[in-house]
Design an enzyme around this catalytic site. Structure first.
Site, mmCIF file in Angstrom:
data_model
loop_
_atom_site.group_PDB
_atom_site.id
_atom_site.type_symbol
_atom_site.label_atom_id
_atom_site.label_comp_id
_atom_site.label_asym_id
_atom_site.label_seq_id
_atom_site.Cartn_x
_atom_site.Cartn_y
_atom_site.Cartn_z
ATOM 1 N N SER A 170 19.539 -2.000 22.160
ATOM 2 C CA SER A 170 18.942 -1.526 21.064
ATOM 3 C C SER A 170 18.165 -2.393 20.193
ATOM 4 O O SER A 170 18.237 -3.661 20.142
ATOM 5 C CB SER A 170 19.848 -0.548 20.272
ATOM 6 O OG SER A 170 19.379 -0.106 19.340
ATOM 7 N N TYR A 182 27.582 -0.667 15.354
ATOM 8 C CA TYR A 182 26.830 -0.322 16.558
ATOM 9 C C TYR A 182 25.926 -1.651 16.764
ATOM 10 O O TYR A 182 25.701 -2.186 17.837
ATOM 11 C CB TYR A 182 26.041 0.983 16.558
ATOM 12 C CG TYR A 182 25.238 1.225 17.661
ATOM 13 C CD1 TYR A 182 25.673 1.651 18.865
ATOM 14 C CD2 TYR A 182 23.721 1.144 17.639
ATOM 15 C CE1 TYR A 182 24.963 1.834 19.894
ATOM 16 C CE2 TYR A 182 22.824 1.524 18.781
ATOM 17 C CZ TYR A 182 23.541 1.822 19.758
ATOM 18 O OH TYR A 182 22.860 2.294 21.022
#
Length: 321
Positions: A170, A182
């Protein structure tokens, strides 16, 4: 006297281009008879990729956390040729990974095992002190160790067939605006892949990383957050430092970011397909909006204090009072 060198410069620049044009083109990959295992196919990118690869002619092993769920049933309905198999796969369980390997070995097509796509992942919201240790352990187990488990299990097959490995990262591996847990796992995946890519090169195995931007609306990997629920789950120590108004404003800020997310994931799937099929795939595929790419550029080129200033400005309206 400078005219001749000035005229020669463009000609010299054309020489490498001419040499490249004369190089023989590599044949396009033929999907028929090649198997790919994808984790996290219940929904999102994994689900879309399983369908796309099946249509292209690959034999697809779609790992689903809930093999009896709606996502798995939809895969079976839309791909009834027998080349798409749904199998139970919780990447946090060694026995699931071992069973998946045995199933793949027992059902390999003629050309063998071509690709492993580590797509399974989870996300959440919360400042560092808001989240209990159990949640950190769960995220590391799914997002990072889950990838390592499947990689170690299928590495011998990938070396044997000189296949591909694709990892879902990401742009938040570079920066974070509320989902640090995350981002932490995605940054770890980036470094794991850097080591793996170099080590696998001698075996002819290629490693690619996909770096999507904000696709929350298309994957639902991060649903909207509820400030009341977050507040109720805070420890008494955190409640003594923060207040409900701050948690509400922070949640609203994050939810507004989620609303800006792309509604379709086809561009990300295109990148994943290219990573699996291109004769010369990229080491990294960044599929993001210009604003997100600019943040990554600032993060990687400028001193940390610059990026901190940019992100602090973005959060300046959310103050602890």
């Amino acid at each position: 006297m400078w005219e001749a060198p000035a005229l020669l410069l463009p000609l010299l620049l054309l020489v490498p281009l001419a040499l490249l044009a004369r190089l023989p083109r590599q044949a396009a990959l033929q999907p028929a008879g090649r198997a790919v295992l994808i984790t996290g196919c219940d929904s999102g990118f994994g689900h879309l990729l399983a369908l796309r690869l099946h249509r292209l002619g690959f034999t697809v092993f779609a790992g689903c956390l809930c093999p009896g769920g709606e996502g798995a049933r939809r895969l079976l309905r839309e791909a009834a040729s027998g080349r798409l198999r749904v199998l139970p796969l919780d990447v946090t369980r060694e026995r699931d990974v071992a069973a998946a390997k045995e199933f793949v070995l027992s059902n390999l097509p003629e050309t063998g095992f071509w690709g492993l796509v580590n797509n399974a992942g989870i996300s959440t919201f919360g400042e560092i002190g808001w989240l209990p240790m159990e949640k950190y352990e769960k995220f590391v187990d799914v997002n990072l160790l889950g990838c390592i488990r499947t990689t170690l299990a299928f590495l011998p097959l990938l070396r044997k067939y000189k296949g591909r490995m694709v990892f879902m990262s990401s742009v938040t591996a570079y920066f974070t605006l509320g989902n640090g847990i995350y981002s932490m796992t995605k940054a770890a995946i980036e470094k794991f892949c850097d080591a793996l890519r170099l080590e696998m090169k001698k075996f002819g195995v290629l490693v690619c990383v996909i770096q999507p931007g904000n696709y929350a609306r298309s994957t639902n990997v991060q649903p909207p957050v509820n400030a009341e629920q977050i507040w109720n789950e805070l420890s008494e120590e955190e409640k003594a430092v923060y207040n409900k108004e701050y948690v509400q404003e922070r949640s609203d800020f994050f939810n507004n970011i989620l609303k800006e997310g792309c509604t379709t994931g086809h561009e990300v799937v295109d990148a994943m397909v290219d990573a699996l099929m291109s004769p010369k795939p990229k080491a990294r595929y960044m599929v993001a909006k210009l604003k997100e790419k600019l943040l990554v550029f600032i993060c990687t080129v400028f001193p940390t204090v610059v990026m901190d200033s940019v992100l602090s400005y973005a959060l300046s309206k959310v103050k602890l009072t």
